[in-house]
Design a protein around this motif. Structure first.
Motif, PDB file in Angstrom:
ATOM      1  N   GLU A 290       0.841  -1.208   0.000  1.00  0.00           N
ATOM      2  CA  GLU A 290       0.000   0.000   0.000  1.00  0.00           C
ATOM      3  C   GLU A 290       0.870   1.250   0.000  1.00  0.00           C
ATOM      4  O   GLU A 290       0.625   2.211  -0.742  1.00  0.00           O
ATOM      5  N   THR A 291       1.911   1.228   0.830  1.00  0.00           N
ATOM      6  CA  THR A 291       2.826   2.370   0.910  1.00  0.00           C
ATOM      7  C   THR A 291       3.555   2.574  -0.408  1.00  0.00           C
ATOM      8  O   THR A 291       3.662   3.702  -0.910  1.00  0.00           O
ATOM      9  N   ASP A 292       4.054   1.495  -0.996  1.00  0.00           N
ATOM     10  CA  ASP A 292       4.801   1.601  -2.247  1.00  0.00           C
ATOM     11  C   ASP A 292       3.909   2.073  -3.389  1.00  0.00           C
ATOM     12  O   ASP A 292       4.333   2.840  -4.255  1.00  0.00           O
ATOM     13  N   ARG A 293       2.652   1.601  -3.416  1.00  0.00           N
ATOM     14  CA  ARG A 293       1.733   2.000  -4.478  1.00  0.00           C
ATOM     15  C   ARG A 293       1.440   3.497  -4.411  1.00  0.00           C
ATOM     16  O   ARG A 293       1.446   4.187  -5.432  1.00  0.00           O
ATOM     17  N   PHE A 294       1.216   4.014  -3.195  1.00  0.00           N
ATOM     18  CA  PHE A 294       0.947   5.439  -3.060  1.00  0.00           C
ATOM     19  C   PHE A 294       2.189   6.258  -3.404  1.00  0.00           C
ATOM     20  O   PHE A 294       2.096   7.311  -4.048  1.00  0.00           O
ATOM     21  N   ARG A 295       3.352   5.768  -3.009  1.00  0.00           N
ATOM     22  CA  ARG A 295       4.601   6.468  -3.326  1.00  0.00           C
ATOM     23  C   ARG A 295       4.758   6.600  -4.843  1.00  0.00           C
ATOM     24  O   ARG A 295       5.192   7.631  -5.354  1.00  0.00           O
ATOM     25  N   LEU A 309      -2.348  17.268  -0.189  1.00  0.00           N
ATOM     26  CA  LEU A 309      -2.629  15.898   0.268  1.00  0.00           C
ATOM     27  C   LEU A 309      -2.377  15.757   1.762  1.00  0.00           C
ATOM     28  O   LEU A 309      -3.120  15.083   2.481  1.00  0.00           O
ATOM     29  N   GLN A 310      -1.303  16.396   2.222  1.00  0.00           N
ATOM     30  CA  GLN A 310      -0.978  16.346   3.651  1.00  0.00           C
ATOM     31  C   GLN A 310      -2.107  16.976   4.476  1.00  0.00           C
ATOM     32  O   GLN A 310      -2.476  16.471   5.540  1.00  0.00           O
ATOM     33  N   ALA A 311      -2.658  18.077   3.983  1.00  0.00           N
ATOM     34  CA  ALA A 311      -3.774  18.743   4.679  1.00  0.00           C
ATOM     35  C   ALA A 311      -4.972  17.806   4.790  1.00  0.00           C
ATOM     36  O   ALA A 311      -5.596  17.682   5.848  1.00  0.00           O
ATOM     37  N   LEU A 312      -5.281  17.113   3.704  1.00  0.00           N
ATOM     38  CA  LEU A 312      -6.413  16.202   3.698  1.00  0.00           C
ATOM     39  C   LEU A 312      -6.148  14.991   4.606  1.00  0.00           C
ATOM     40  O   LEU A 312      -7.059  14.507   5.298  1.00  0.00           O
ATOM     41  N   ALA A 313      -4.900  14.535   4.637  1.00  0.00           N
ATOM     42  CA  ALA A 313      -4.546  13.414   5.520  1.00  0.00           C
ATOM     43  C   ALA A 313      -4.679  13.811   6.985  1.00  0.00           C
ATOM     44  O   ALA A 313      -5.209  13.047   7.806  1.00  0.00           O
ATOM     45  N   LEU A 314      -4.219  15.010   7.323  1.00  0.00           N
ATOM     46  CA  LEU A 314      -4.311  15.485   8.705  1.00  0.00           C
ATOM     47  C   LEU A 314      -5.770  15.634   9.129  1.00  0.00           C
ATOM     48  O   LEU A 314      -6.147  15.262  10.248  1.00  0.00           O
ATOM     49  N   LEU A 315      -6.603  16.168   8.247  1.00  0.00           N
ATOM     50  CA  LEU A 315      -8.025  16.302   8.551  1.00  0.00           C
ATOM     51  C   LEU A 315      -8.668  14.928   8.761  1.00  0.00           C
ATOM     52  O   LEU A 315      -9.463  14.729   9.684  1.00  0.00           O
ATOM     53  N   SER A 316      -8.311  13.973   7.915  1.00  0.00           N
ATOM     54  CA  SER A 316      -8.888  12.629   8.014  1.00  0.00           C
ATOM     55  C   SER A 316      -8.471  11.945   9.308  1.00  0.00           C
ATOM     56  O   SER A 316      -9.282  11.270   9.958  1.00  0.00           O
ATOM     57  N   LEU A 317      -7.210  12.104   9.697  1.00  0.00           N
ATOM     58  CA  LEU A 317      -6.705  11.446  10.908  1.00  0.00           C
ATOM     59  C   LEU A 317      -7.291  12.069  12.174  1.00  0.00           C
ATOM     60  O   LEU A 317      -7.532  11.376  13.165  1.00  0.00           O
ATOM     61  N   SER A 318      -7.550  13.368  12.131  1.00  0.00           N
ATOM     62  CA  SER A 318      -8.034  14.040  13.347  1.00  0.00           C
ATOM     63  C   SER A 318      -9.557  14.031  13.482  1.00  0.00           C
ATOM     64  O   SER A 318     -10.094  14.247  14.560  1.00  0.00           O
ATOM     65  N   ASN A 319     -10.247  13.745  12.380  1.00  0.00           N
ATOM     66  CA  ASN A 319     -11.713  13.795  12.426  1.00  0.00           C
ATOM     67  C   ASN A 319     -12.387  12.457  12.159  1.00  0.00           C
ATOM     68  O   ASN A 319     -13.608  12.385  12.053  1.00  0.00           O
ATOM     69  N   GLY A 320     -11.586  11.412  12.004  1.00  0.00           N
ATOM     70  CA  GLY A 320     -12.178  10.086  11.795  1.00  0.00           C
ATOM     71  C   GLY A 320     -12.805   9.953  10.422  1.00  0.00           C
ATOM     72  O   GLY A 320     -12.526  10.709   9.498  1.00  0.00           O
ATOM     73  N   ARG A 321     -13.689   8.992  10.287  1.00  0.00           N
ATOM     74  CA  ARG A 321     -14.289   8.671   8.989  1.00  0.00           C
ATOM     75  C   ARG A 321     -15.475   9.591   8.686  1.00  0.00           C
ATOM     76  O   ARG A 321     -16.614   9.278   8.980  1.00  0.00           O
ATOM     77  N   GLN A 322     -15.182  10.735   8.122  1.00  0.00           N
ATOM     78  CA  GLN A 322     -16.242  11.623   7.650  1.00  0.00           C
ATOM     79  C   GLN A 322     -16.448  11.416   6.152  1.00  0.00           C
ATOM     80  O   GLN A 322     -15.676  10.730   5.495  1.00  0.00           O
ATOM     81  N   VAL A 389      -1.045   6.071   5.743  1.00  0.00           N
ATOM     82  CA  VAL A 389      -0.058   5.766   4.696  1.00  0.00           C
ATOM     83  C   VAL A 389       0.349   7.049   3.979  1.00  0.00           C
ATOM     84  O   VAL A 389       1.531   7.284   3.719  1.00  0.00           O
ATOM     85  N   VAL A 390      -0.641   7.903   3.670  1.00  0.00           N
ATOM     86  CA  VAL A 390      -0.369   9.178   3.006  1.00  0.00           C
ATOM     87  C   VAL A 390       0.580  10.024   3.857  1.00  0.00           C
ATOM     88  O   VAL A 390       1.585  10.550   3.366  1.00  0.00           O
ATOM     89  N   LYS A 391       0.268  10.124   5.139  1.00  0.00           N
ATOM     90  CA  LYS A 391       1.107  10.926   6.031  1.00  0.00           C
ATOM     91  C   LYS A 391       2.512  10.352   6.124  1.00  0.00           C
ATOM     92  O   LYS A 391       3.511  11.087   6.072  1.00  0.00           O
ATOM     93  N   LEU A 394       4.465  11.016   2.755  1.00  0.00           N
ATOM     94  CA  LEU A 394       4.784  12.429   2.602  1.00  0.00           C
ATOM     95  C   LEU A 394       5.840  12.879   3.610  1.00  0.00           C
ATOM     96  O   LEU A 394       6.717  13.673   3.295  1.00  0.00           O
ATOM     97  N   THR A 395       5.766  12.361   4.823  1.00  0.00           N
ATOM     98  CA  THR A 395       6.758  12.703   5.846  1.00  0.00           C
ATOM     99  C   THR A 395       8.130  12.159   5.473  1.00  0.00           C
ATOM    100  O   THR A 395       9.150  12.846   5.620  1.00  0.00           O
ATOM    101  N   GLU A 396       8.169  10.927   4.947  1.00  0.00           N
ATOM    102  CA  GLU A 396       9.434  10.316   4.504  1.00  0.00           C
ATOM    103  C   GLU A 396      10.057  11.162   3.407  1.00  0.00           C
ATOM    104  O   GLU A 396      11.255  11.473   3.438  1.00  0.00           O
ATOM    105  N   ASP A 397       9.248  11.543   2.407  1.00  0.00           N
ATOM    106  CA  ASP A 397       9.753  12.306   1.270  1.00  0.00           C
ATOM    107  C   ASP A 397      10.268  13.676   1.698  1.00  0.00           C
ATOM    108  O   ASP A 397      11.282  14.161   1.208  1.00  0.00           O
ATOM    109  N   ASP A 398       9.548  14.318   2.648  1.00  0.00           N
ATOM    110  CA  ASP A 398       9.994  15.631   3.137  1.00  0.00           C
ATOM    111  C   ASP A 398      11.338  15.512   3.846  1.00  0.00           C
ATOM    112  O   ASP A 398      12.214  16.360   3.726  1.00  0.00           O
ATOM    113  N   ALA A 399      11.518  14.396   4.606  1.00  0.00           N
ATOM    114  CA  ALA A 399      12.770  14.185   5.332  1.00  0.00           C
ATOM    115  C   ALA A 399      13.930  13.997   4.368  1.00  0.00           C
ATOM    116  O   ALA A 399      15.054  14.447   4.612  1.00  0.00           O
ATOM    117  N   GLU A 400      13.654  13.305   3.218  1.00  0.00           N
ATOM    118  CA  GLU A 400      14.716  13.053   2.242  1.00  0.00           C
ATOM    119  C   GLU A 400      15.130  14.318   1.520  1.00  0.00           C
ATOM    120  O   GLU A 400      16.272  14.484   1.140  1.00  0.00           O
TER     121      GLU A 400
END
Length: 401
Positions: A290-295, A309-322, A389-391, A394-400
């Protein structure tokens, strides 16, 4: 380290022929499972080519991992050999439009693929020529060497525009080639791709259209079973392939991902020094796949595309399944991320465009809503990928970077 110690493993206890589990591997006829009808339909569409006549132009649709490219390449190879038996000189050229996105890149790849400079005396450099010069050299090569040529345009929806489709689909009609017949096979993950086409291109290119459905669990099990000899005897536990097939069928019906899961499960067993590939490794392998496919999906995307995408991931993680988040809310979080990154934010209109691009790639889903006379209509955006997975990616790529 003692010189007598082996740094590398000399014998692989898990894999006998790992190449069978690589995405780039083109299996033989006996290993193509669940696509007999699609292969037959495609062969019928291009059948005139074996007699030196013009094949139909074809558009193939279907989700990722449904065998579109595999079947197109297989039929093309069979076409070349069968035409040869009929005294017809044929070939095919393959273009990955996700890599060759511009008209110039695509025509250069085609010309280079069908050329033999020792026979034609024509040189096709990687760069340095105008687009029109690449075309002129391509037409000369086709007329000199071949009776029929098939052009496979994989991920055709990634092309910047329709220019090359216009040129290829009307080359004979326009007198660009006189001795060679040309057919185009376009391959897309997007069923709505045709709606974006220029009407003139649509009329020429869409002579035949085929839709490849997702594989079901039984077909996925057959596909993986046909590649089981990638492993040594008795390495795969009996429940491993059924489990991988069930997971893949439930989520996407993607054969490519199912094979990835099986390969990763073998690598997990290998890394842990285990003698067999157990069912429990399949679940771990699924997460890695799943991680490799999204990458791969976001490869080459811009920083701001990632911030959205990061904004949408953060919203999804903090607000559950909306059922999604309004554009204004996504933009608010996006602006916060830009401030954290020390980057100027794009306009709301541009962010809307980026969200549309992600929807086109099936990374997110957009839905229209009506707020009545007070609010008017608005759009909600929902991640189709696992937000964790998105977060992570994206976090890995930002670190690189």
């Amino acid at each position: 380290m003692d010189a007598a110690d082996d740094l590398f493993t000399r014998e692989d206890p898990i894999f006998a022929n790992k190449e069978l589990l690589e995405i780039s591997h083109l299996p033989g006829e006996g290993r193509i499972v669940g696509r007999d009808d699609e292969i037959s339909d495609l062969a019928t569409a291009v059948n005139p080519a074996i007699f030196g006549q013009s094949p139909s132009n074809v558009l193939i649709y279907g989700k990722t991992g449904t065998g579109k490219s595999l079947c197109a390449k297989y039929v093309s190879k069979r076409l070349v050999s069968t035409a040869s038996e009929e005294g017809v000189t044929a070939t095919f050229a393959y273009v990955d439009c996700a890599q060759d996105t511009t008209e110039t890149q695509a025509v250069q790849t085609i010309a280079e693929g069908v050329n033999n400079p020792e026979q034609t005396g024509i040189n096709i450099p990687d760069k340095g020529l105008s687009t029109s010069t690449y075309y002129k050299r391509l037409w000369r090569i086709l007329d000199q060497r071949y009776d029929v040529v098939l052009i496979l345009l994989d991920e055709i929806d990634k092309l910047d525009d329709d220019a090359i489709l216009m040129q290829l689909s009307r080359a004979g009609e326009a007198g660009k080639i006189t001795d060679c017949k040309l057919g185009v096979v376009g391959i897309s993950n997007k069923i709505q791709y045709k709606d974006r086409m220029d009407e003139r291109v649509k009329s020429s290119l869409c002579e035949r259209e085929f839709v490849f459905p997702p594989y079901d669990a039984n077909q996925l099990r057959e596909i993986m079973q046909a590649r089981a000899d990638a492993f040594h005897d008795d390495v795969l536990e009996p429940s491993t392939i059924p489990r991988a097939a069930a997971l893949a069928a439930r989520e996407h019906g993607d054969a490519r991902k199912a094979i990835d899961i099986l390969r990763y499960a073998g690598e997990i067993a290998q890394a842990n020094g285990e003698p067999t590939v157990r069912e429990e490794f399949v679940t771990q392998a699924r997460e890695r796949a799943e991680t490799d496919r999204f990458r791969e999906l976001i490869r080459g995307s811009t920083p701001h595309s990632r911030y959205v995408l990061q904004a949408l991931a953060l919203l999804s993680l903090s607000n559950g399944r909306q059922d999604g988040f309004r554009t204004s809310r996504v933009y608010e979080i996006y602006e916060n991320i830009c401030r954290q990154e020390g980057s100027d934010s794009l306009s709301l209109r541009r962010v809307r465009d980026l969200l549309k691009e992600h929807a086109f790639l099936d990374i997110i889903e957009q839905s229209k809503h009506s707020g009545g006379s007070a609010e008017g209509s608005y759009t909600k955006h929902q991640l189709l990928e696992d937000p964790s997975v998105v977060k992570e990616v994206l976090t890995e790529d930002d670190a690189e970077t």
